[in-house]
Write a protein that holds these residues in place. Structure first.
Motif, PDB file in Angstrom:
ATOM      1  N   MET A 132       0.875  -2.073 -13.362  1.00 38.31           N
ATOM      2  CA  MET A 132      -0.520  -1.630 -13.272  1.00 38.31           C
ATOM      3  C   MET A 132      -0.686  -0.201 -13.791  1.00 38.31           C
ATOM      4  O   MET A 132      -1.700   0.126 -14.417  1.00 38.31           O
TER       5      MET A 132
ATOM      6  N   PHE B 144      -7.291  -7.520 -11.968  1.00 38.40           N
ATOM      7  CA  PHE B 144      -7.660  -8.409 -10.869  1.00 38.40           C
ATOM      8  C   PHE B 144      -6.725  -9.614 -10.781  1.00 38.40           C
ATOM      9  O   PHE B 144      -6.458 -10.117  -9.691  1.00 38.40           O
TER      10      PHE B 144
ATOM     11  N   THR C 191      -3.738  -8.235  -9.024  1.00 39.56           N
ATOM     12  CA  THR C 191      -4.084  -8.024  -7.621  1.00 39.56           C
ATOM     13  C   THR C 191      -4.042  -9.345  -6.857  1.00 39.56           C
ATOM     14  O   THR C 191      -3.528  -9.412  -5.736  1.00 39.56           O
ATOM     15  N   ASN C 192      -4.542 -10.415  -7.480  1.00 38.91           N
ATOM     16  CA  ASN C 192      -4.499 -11.734  -6.870  1.00 38.91           C
ATOM     17  C   ASN C 192      -3.048 -12.190  -6.687  1.00 38.91           C
ATOM     18  O   ASN C 192      -2.696 -12.748  -5.645  1.00 38.91           O
TER      19      ASN C 192
ATOM     20  N   TRP D  29      -0.472 -10.226  -6.304  1.00 34.46           N
ATOM     21  CA  TRP D  29       0.093  -9.383  -5.245  1.00 34.46           C
ATOM     22  C   TRP D  29      -0.335  -9.893  -3.855  1.00 34.46           C
ATOM     23  O   TRP D  29       0.490  -9.969  -2.941  1.00 34.46           O
TER      24      TRP D  29
END
Length: 71
Positions: free
Chosen positions: A18, A51, A54-55, A57
């Motif tokens: 990231m 995103f 993030t999903n 993770w």
């Protein structure tokens, strides 16, 4: 290897990915609307990828809540 250690390693890898993604966002050459339009596609790709990661993770942490033992 303990459960928390494996979870920490994968957290670190996602954080590095990231960070590298954020470093690839460049500022427009001039402070105009037209110059901002040239970075809209890369900026959109960044947000979609961010995103998505993030999903990933969140799913990873949900999965590791159920793990009892790492072998």
């Amino acid at each position: 290897m303990t459960k928390s250690r494996l979870e920490s390693i994968t957290d670190a890898i996602l954080a590095i990915i990231m960070t590298i993604m954020a470093l690839e966002i460049h500022t427009p050459a001039a402070p105009t609307l037209k110059a901002f339009g040239t970075i809209l596609v890369p900026l959109f790709a960044f947000f979609v990828s961010f995103f998505g990661l993030t999903n990933l993770w969140l799913a990873h942490h949900h999965l590791f809540k159920q793990v009892k033992r790492i072998s």
